[in-house]
Enzyme design. Structure first.
Site, PDB file in Angstrom:
ATOM      1  N   GLU A 172       0.840  -1.183   0.000  1.00  0.00           N
ATOM      2  CA  GLU A 172       0.000   0.000   0.000  1.00  0.00           C
ATOM      3  C   GLU A 172       0.883   1.244   0.000  1.00  0.00           C
ATOM      4  O   GLU A 172       1.821   1.305   0.781  1.00  0.00           O
ATOM      5  CB  GLU A 172      -0.922   0.032   1.226  1.00  0.00           C
ATOM      6  CG  GLU A 172      -1.939   1.169   1.110  1.00  0.00           C
ATOM      7  CD  GLU A 172      -2.957   1.190   2.256  1.00  0.00           C
ATOM      8  OE1 GLU A 172      -2.880   0.344   3.160  1.00  0.00           O
ATOM      9  OE2 GLU A 172      -3.814   2.070   2.216  1.00  0.00           O
TER      10      GLU A 172
ATOM     11  N   ALA B  58       1.877  -0.259  10.762  1.00  0.00           N
ATOM     12  CA  ALA B  58       1.556  -1.650  10.459  1.00  0.00           C
ATOM     13  C   ALA B  58       0.746  -1.679   9.175  1.00  0.00           C
ATOM     14  O   ALA B  58       0.351  -0.639   8.665  1.00  0.00           O
ATOM     15  CB  ALA B  58       0.742  -2.272  11.591  1.00  0.00           C
TER      16      ALA B  58
ATOM     17  N   GLU C  74      -5.565  -2.910  12.659  1.00  0.00           N
ATOM     18  CA  GLU C  74      -5.243  -3.744  11.484  1.00  0.00           C
ATOM     19  C   GLU C  74      -6.227  -4.904  11.386  1.00  0.00           C
ATOM     20  O   GLU C  74      -6.668  -5.267  10.298  1.00  0.00           O
ATOM     21  CB  GLU C  74      -3.806  -4.263  11.537  1.00  0.00           C
ATOM     22  CG  GLU C  74      -2.724  -3.197  11.677  1.00  0.00           C
ATOM     23  CD  GLU C  74      -2.852  -2.026  10.736  1.00  0.00           C
ATOM     24  OE1 GLU C  74      -3.342  -2.197   9.609  1.00  0.00           O
ATOM     25  OE2 GLU C  74      -2.475  -0.904  11.145  1.00  0.00           O
TER      26      GLU C  74
HETATM   27  N1  BAL Z   1      -3.312   0.941   5.598  1.00  0.00           N
HETATM   28  C1  BAL Z   1      -2.079   1.411   6.103  1.00  0.00           C
HETATM   29  C2  BAL Z   1      -1.863   1.156   7.548  1.00  0.00           C
HETATM   30  C3  BAL Z   1      -3.119   1.316   8.297  1.00  0.00           C
HETATM   31  O1  BAL Z   1      -3.737   2.379   8.290  1.00  0.00           O
HETATM   32  O2  BAL Z   1      -3.601   0.383   8.890  1.00  0.00           O
HETATM   33 ZN    ZN Z   2      -5.604   1.740   8.702  1.00  0.00          ZN
END
Ligand code: BAL
Ligand code: ZN
Length: 876
Positions: free
Chosen positions: A123, A264, A300
């Site tokens: 990402e 993370a 997460e």
């Molecule tokens: N998607 C990048 C890290 C988070 O926001 O969980």
């Molecule tokens: Zn996130």
């Protein structure tokens, strides 16, 4: 990079049906074979070629339906692969081979090496550094992943989904295959290979399925992953109870790595974490570390539904998953710990990080409409303001109304890549409420200012509240429409009890929420028998600045009687702020600093009030920070005067409350073994704030040094060290404590980060020399993002007097560091550069120095898109 516009969105011409990846891992020459099956989207132009994204790639082979493709039919550059003359509607297969070098990947995007293992970060646009691909979030497909690697060095071969099988593969090698049945975009792909230790557990879901849970860490660190595992199981249970969301694979894995740009990453079934959000034990982790681990683990995990099962149509919709998931993790913590204390902590964070962003050159809407570099939009606005907007929907619709909308969202959009409009529509459809005006919160940047004034008419028994709203201009948005602002509001009588008005005219007022929708609005509360004290924006129901002239007596009344403890804290802060602002002005003019007595008395009374939870009292005692004061002052700021004024106020509180603080320090000692639970953490927090004030009263390092020597946990140890270093930097006690701390934890990089952080935060003009010296310390590693954030990040973000020293050396130093970091890791460089976002509110001499440093960066050759975007917007 060119500017990307939301308005240009259109679906791909080709639908991706399946992805089959084979990795032959090698530290410097990894071979990636991607078999991609596509068909042309019905209705798409039948002559259109397919254009796949790449980033620094070299094509090493290309097959079309298993046959080598004639070079006349394709064109490959490092940034793209274009293939022409494709079938009108029949599926076809492209087999793409690339060779990549994980060892040389210092950007930490794509496939890279850290601590001897292979790991990925995709990402937002890292997958295109692995292979040519339609690398955008609205292209979803099931992935099969085969990993081949040297067996001894890489006993573990992990990817998303469920494990299919593995076996030997020629001499010294082995392979493993994974299949993820849930169609996903490439940004959620992950691969990890290497040799790691593991902590294992299981979770039985609400429908009775057993899920294997594994957390992988460096060998020997397994015991330090126990708390993370506990937090994971609590997160899984909570998402079932509160949102009805069940986990959907046979296994959930987390891998902790030491070199990581973000906190993370929520890759499907295989989260990758910065190890600072996994590893904890009482000797090495503070209560704040434990709380952060719980939050990030939950965040997460919650992405599995809000982000993964339902993802974003395009990157403009980032808040769709991030704002919502922050809201969910905040709710989780509120349910697990103390709701008011969590709210206070979150609002503090919002005001100190997001408000300056929203009020400066980097301001942008929660749902932006243009970007040049998407990495620069992982912002406090998208995350934290995005969460506030979600929270306002919950406030408008009530807990059950919000739940109904969320149920519809999960039901209607599971498996899709959607937009903010789709999300909002679910709440409109379930509630019948028109959220058109409310949606401006997604589209208008800037923090609204609400000005309130009240008057009581004893003869009529009515209270009139006049409200006005104004949202300041922000880059690209010069005029703003009035917003729909939900203000939680209550009236309190002289005896402290709540007054329930018999009726309200001029505004919708239901469930103690007043709906401010006009630019100006007058609400009349009837049946009010005595002059009320009004509490507005309770629980911080809307992310606004509120100007409401309340007397110190009224604020003290709220600080004592509000039933909403967030609002009590707000009242104490509102009492403190004018004192701190005046102190900064007086210090600048060389006048004596004097505190207003109601404030000091109310604060000390709150500290001593045993009916209040210790964590709340600690929050009350932690006055607004120097950057909070700078933000409230608004402009022409002198960091030295702000610092001096605040220190003088602390001293006056300390002197007035000496006996209370000594009593608290003695009474709040936790007994027995260490426990990281919220209640014990609250006791430690209050005891440590008492210690801070006692050190101000006593003006010697003796007590802090004794606390340092006696500490049996990292919270107390690092707090004592912070007092020593920040208040008595040149004392023998401080020198001794810093050395002892370094020697004891030299082999634990995460703890040494605290040692760097504490020293980088020492106020005053000598800070820069100290930071320079620390960069030469053998324990410092420039290439590690955590080290860089601890030292350079803390200096730039959290040391206003050191970074902002009058001769401008701090800004010039930062410019040099940014350019150096940018050559290796543009994302990290751009992030640290955002510390310059408030430069225009400095006094003219410092502002000139800051501008020159920014121009130095802007003029440097070979800037990354990341840094160029931030520096140009900051200067504009
Ligand atoms: N998607 C990048 C890290 C988070 O926001 O969980
Ligand atoms: Zn996130």
């Amino acid at each position: 990079g060119q500017v990307i516009h939301l308005a240009d969105y259109r679906p791909t011409d080709f639908v991706l049906e399946r992805v089959d990846l084979t990795f032959e891992l090698d530290p410097t020459e990894t071979k990636v074979e991607a078999r991609l099956i596509f068909h042309r989207r019905p209705g798409a132009d039948i002559t259109a070629p397919i254009v796949l994204d790449g980033d620094e790639l070299t094509l090493a082979g290309l097959l079309f339906d298993q046959v080598e493709l004639d070079p006349s039919r394709y064109e490959a550059t490092p940034e793209s692969l274009t293939v022409r003359d494709l079938p009108e509607s029949a599926p076809f297969e492209l087999t793409i081979t690339t060779i990549i070098n994980p060892e040389a990947n210092t950007q930490l995007m794509g496939l890279y090496r850290t601590g001897g293992i292979y790991c990925t970060q995709c990402e937002a646009e890292g997958f295109r550094r692995i292979t040519y691909f339609p690398d955008r979030p609205d292209v979803l497909a099931p992935f099969t992943v085969n990993i081949i690697a040297d067996k001894e060095a890489n006993p573990l071969l992990l990817s998303n989904g469920n494990f299919l099988g593995g076996a030997g593969y020629g001499p010294g090698k082995h392979f493993a295959a994974w299949f993820d049945p849930h169609p996903k975009p490439s940004y959620l792909f992950a691969l990890v290979a290497g040799d790691l230790g593991v902590v294992e557990d299981t979770f039985t879901t609400m429908s009775g399925r057993d899920v294997v849970l594994k957390i992988y860490v460096e060998h020997g660190k397994e015991p330090r992953a126990a708390y993370a595992m506990d937090a994971l199981k609590r997160s899984m249970a909570w998402d079932e109870e509160r949102f009805g969301r069940e986990y959907d694979l046979d296994i959930f894995m987390i891998v902790a790595v030491s070199d990581f740009n973000m906190g993370a990453m929520e890759n499907k079934g295989l989260n990758v974490f910065n190890d600072r959000y996994i590893l904890a034990d009482p000797e090495t982790a503070t209560d704040a570390d434990y709380a952060n681990i719980e939050t990030v683990i939950a965040h997460e995990y919650f992405h599995n539904w809000t982000g993964n099962r339902i993802t974003c149509r395009d990157w403009f919709q980032l808040c769709l998953k991030e704002g919502l998931t922050v809201f969910r993790d905040q709710e989780f913590t509120s349910d697990q710990r103390s709701r008011p204390v969590k709210r206070i902590a979150d609002v503090r964070h919002l005001k100190s990080e997001q408000f300056p962003e929203d009020g400066g050159p980097l301001a942008h809407p929660v749902r932006p409409t243009t970007y040049r570099e998407i990495n620069n939009f992982y912002t406090r606005t998208v995350y934290e303001k995005g969460s506030e907007v979600t929270r306002m929907i919950a406030t408008l619709l009530g807990r059950d109304g919000f739940k109904k909308g969320m149920d519809l969202y999960f039901d209607r959009h599971d498996g899709q890549a959607v937009t903010i409009e789709d999300f909002v529509k679910c709440f409109e459809d379930t509630s019948g409420r028109d959220l058109t005006q409310f949606s401006l919160w997604y589209h208008q940047a800037g923090t609204p200012l609400v000005t309130a004034s009240g008057s009581y008419d004893p003869a009529a028994g009515s209270f009139t509240l006049s409200l006005e709203q104004m949202t300041p201009a922000t880059p690209g948005q010069s005029s703003k429409e009035p917003m729909h602002i939900p203000l939680s509001l209550a009236l309190f009588g002289e005896n402290g009890g709540k007054i329930a008005p018999s009726s309200v005219d001029g505004a919708e007022y239901a469930g103690e929420v007043l709906h401010l929708t006009g630019r100006t609005q007058t609400a009349v509360f009837h049946g009010v028998g005595s002059r009320p004290v009004v509490s507005i924006n309770r629980s911080f129901s809307a992310p606004i600045n509120l100007h409401f002239d309340q007397s110190p007596a009224d604020l003290a009344h709220l600080a004592r009687h509000e039933t909403d403890h967030f609002a009590r804290w707000q009242a104490l802060t509102d009492l403190a702020l004018p004192n701190l602002l005046k102190a900064a002005r007086d210090a600048r003019e060389g006048k004596p600093v004097v505190c207003e007595p109601t404030f000091v008395e109310t604060l000390i009374a709150a500290a001593a009030d045993e009916s209040l939870e210790p964590a709340f009292r600690a929050q009350a005692l932690a006055l607004p920070s120097e950057s909070d004061i700078a933000r409230e002052l608004g402009g022409n700021n002198d960091p030295d005067a702000i610092h001096a004024g605040r220190q003088a106020i602390l001293k006056q509180i300390a002197d007035a409350g000496k006996d209370v603080f000594a009593g608290l320090y003695a009474a709040m000692a936790t007994s027995g073994g260490f426990s990281p639970d919220a209640k014990s953490a609250g006791l430690r927090a209050l005891r440590n704030s008492a210690l801070t004030y006692l050190s101000h009263a006593e003006q010697t390092p003796a007590r802090a040094k004794a606390a340092f020597d006696a500490a049996d946990n990292m919270t107390d140890l690092s707090h004592a060290l912070t007092i020593l270093a920040h208040r008595f930097p040149d004392s023998a006690e401080t020198g001794e404590a810093l050395a002892a701390f370094r020697d004891r934890f030299a082999d634990n990089a995460l703890v040494i980060d605290k040692w760097f952080t504490i020293q980088a935060g020492i106020p005053g003009a000598t800070a820069l020399d100290r930071v320079r010296r620390l960069m030469e310390n053998p324990l410092f590693k420039r290439t590690n993002p955590n080290r860089m954030r601890a030292l350079v990040g803390t200096f730039a973000f959290a040391n206003p007097t050191g970074f902002g020293r009058a001769d401008g050396e701090g800004y010039r130093f930062l410019a040099g560091q940014i350019l150096e970091i940018d050559g290796r890791n543009p994302q990290l460089a751009a992030r640290i550069l955002t510390s310059m976002r408030s430069w225009r509110s400095l006094e003219p001499t410092r502002a000139d120095h800051a501008r020159s440093a920014l121009i130095e960066i802007e003029r440097a050759p070979d800037l990354s898109t990341d840094v160029r975007d931030i520096v140009e917007r900051t200067l504009k």
